[in-house]
Design a protein around this motif. Sequence first.
Motif, PDB file in Angstrom:
ATOM      1  N   ASP B 187      45.941  30.208  38.334  1.00 32.93           N
ATOM      2  CA  ASP B 187      45.158  30.978  38.477  1.00 32.93           C
ATOM      3  C   ASP B 187      43.927  30.632  38.019  1.00 32.93           C
ATOM      4  N   THR B 194      36.861  29.232  43.197  1.00 34.69           N
ATOM      5  CA  THR B 194      36.240  30.474  43.956  1.00 34.69           C
ATOM      6  C   THR B 194      35.011  30.747  43.507  1.00 34.69           C
ATOM      7  N   GLU B 221      38.908  50.099  51.069  1.00 34.71           N
ATOM      8  CA  GLU B 221      39.537  48.803  50.892  1.00 34.71           C
ATOM      9  C   GLU B 221      38.229  47.928  50.379  1.00 34.71           C
ATOM     10  N   ASP B 223      37.937  46.397  47.725  1.00 38.13           N
ATOM     11  CA  ASP B 223      38.238  46.113  46.170  1.00 38.13           C
ATOM     12  C   ASP B 223      38.411  44.347  46.542  1.00 38.13           C
ATOM     13  N   LEU B 224      37.480  43.621  45.827  1.00 39.88           N
ATOM     14  CA  LEU B 224      37.607  42.335  45.809  1.00 39.88           C
ATOM     15  C   LEU B 224      38.658  41.651  45.171  1.00 39.88           C
ATOM     16  N   PRO B 225      39.650  40.831  45.785  1.00 42.42           N
ATOM     17  CA  PRO B 225      41.125  40.322  44.887  1.00 42.42           C
ATOM     18  C   PRO B 225      40.243  39.622  43.786  1.00 42.42           C
ATOM     19  N   LEU B 226      39.311  38.658  44.166  1.00 39.48           N
ATOM     20  CA  LEU B 226      38.662  37.817  42.761  1.00 39.48           C
ATOM     21  C   LEU B 226      38.377  38.569  41.657  1.00 39.48           C
ATOM     22  N   GLU B 228      39.669  41.463  40.871  1.00 37.75           N
ATOM     23  CA  GLU B 228      40.912  42.213  40.476  1.00 37.75           C
ATOM     24  C   GLU B 228      41.468  41.141  39.545  1.00 37.75           C
ATOM     25  N   GLN B 229      41.679  39.926  39.914  1.00 40.76           N
ATOM     26  CA  GLN B 229      42.233  38.764  39.164  1.00 40.76           C
ATOM     27  C   GLN B 229      41.559  38.443  38.155  1.00 40.76           C
ATOM     28  N   LYS B 232      42.188  40.984  35.355  1.00 47.75           N
ATOM     29  CA  LYS B 232      43.525  40.717  34.889  1.00 47.75           C
ATOM     30  C   LYS B 232      43.560  39.772  33.709  1.00 47.75           C
ATOM     31  N   LYS B 251      31.005  42.507  41.832  1.00 49.27           N
ATOM     32  CA  LYS B 251      31.369  43.377  42.887  1.00 49.27           C
ATOM     33  C   LYS B 251      30.218  44.229  43.376  1.00 49.27           C
TER      34      LYS B 251
END
Lengths: 145, 349
Positions: B187, B194, B221, B223-226, B228-229, B232, B251
């Motif tokens: 990760d 990225t 929809e 929501d950027l996965p980037l 979110e990660q 986290k 975002k």
Amino acid sequence: MSPAHLEGYLVVGAVLFALGLVGFLTRRNMIIMFLSAEMMLQGVAVNLVAFAHFRGNLGGQVLVLFIVAVAACEAAIALALVLMLFRRRKTLDVSVWQELREPDQEPIEDEGTLEAEEKPEDFQHLTPAGAEPPARKDTEEVSHV
Amino acid sequence: MISLLLFADGEGVRGFFRENWLVLLPCALGFVAIYLLMPRANRLPALWGGVLAGLALILGGFVLARSQVFSVETILFLAFSGLAIAAGVMMITQSNPVHAALSFAMVVLSVCGLFLLQAAPFLMAATIIIYAGAIVVTFLFVIMLAQQEGPSNADQRSREPFLASLAGCVLLASVWSIVHKTYQPGDVESLLATLTKVAAVKNTDDVKQVLGDPQTMKPTERDLPLVEQLRKHFASLPPDHKTLNDIAAIKLHWAKLDVDNLKASAEAVRKELEPHRNRQGSLGSDTPHPKEKTPVRFEPGKLPAGNVAAIGRTLFTDYLIPVELAATLLLVATIGAIVIAGRRSEELR
């Protein structure tokens, strides 16, 4: 190359090293003990090459070259020593050299050790004297002609 | 230090076992297999140990390949390493020294396959010639010269197989769990990659290519996965921390396709993330020298396969004195071997 790949190579190197360690500790044949030491060196070499790739630095590969050179020297010297020890005692077993231990140390006895067989004494045999062996036919014919 | 690394969660031994059982299981299976396979007086049939060893090998391969992309390299890696480990197990458990030497040759050949996968073709060739060609043959010569009569204690019995296998198992388990913890796939590297891409965008088209087009997506929809990660990853920070604001800004600017501000906040988050990478075990990077004709330093992970010229250059510039020392060592070893082994005529007298 991702760190996930690096983990695999490091683990393989560690497995080879651990196998070599187990072999060196358990086996009693001097030649197999040296083979185990060489296998530990192989594990280290895998580590170094993986790190060389991971970091883009050739120092790791160069170090493996030196390891190979040192391993060649080690094999030459070690095998010469093994041969010398074998000529003294006629066996490759390391246990026969236990008198080299510390004076207050008990000798190690492995379980289920084979008893040395009593060999019948080997006398020289002379060829038995007696009747003259029959001459072969073809030579007889040749002599008549 | 080691205990600090292993028990960092403060859960003690039980937490360590719960976290690492996937690593410890193949180690324990391998321990039982090796113990069963060692030569001794009343050994079980080799089938039992062999089955256990195979099980440990498959399980270990599964643990290693679990997080990897299914590619040709992964398959080759699993094949070569499985072959190397199986041959290694055979080497230390064979009672016939000739078979052990041949298994060692197999170990060397499989390790050479791993070298080839790691962009080391010269080392592969050198190792095959020197190890499999010269050293193993020398071993075989000595085995032939030092023939013993009948079954011998040296080959049919082993010393403390239980304790020795346990020692090897504990060593392997500790190394593996630390490596596993250090290089947890994940990760930080991919997030950094990225973020670097986002920080290098030039216009709105680049943004759409890297992160997706905010206008074509439905509002639910968006929501950027980037993001979110990243959230986290930085979950332990207090909610009003500057980094979390920057992440939220990514975002926000992405939704408005605001290129300049997006770049600025991505760069800020990247700078925050960079130290985490060092803690994860990537040891920083060597700076490449692009102007050299034969470069010897490369970007991490970008070592080209055709690097023989570079090895030669490194060997004879940076490591010149060690090369000379190795040459001297070889000469001394040759003389030493002759002196030690060449006393046959004296013994006969």
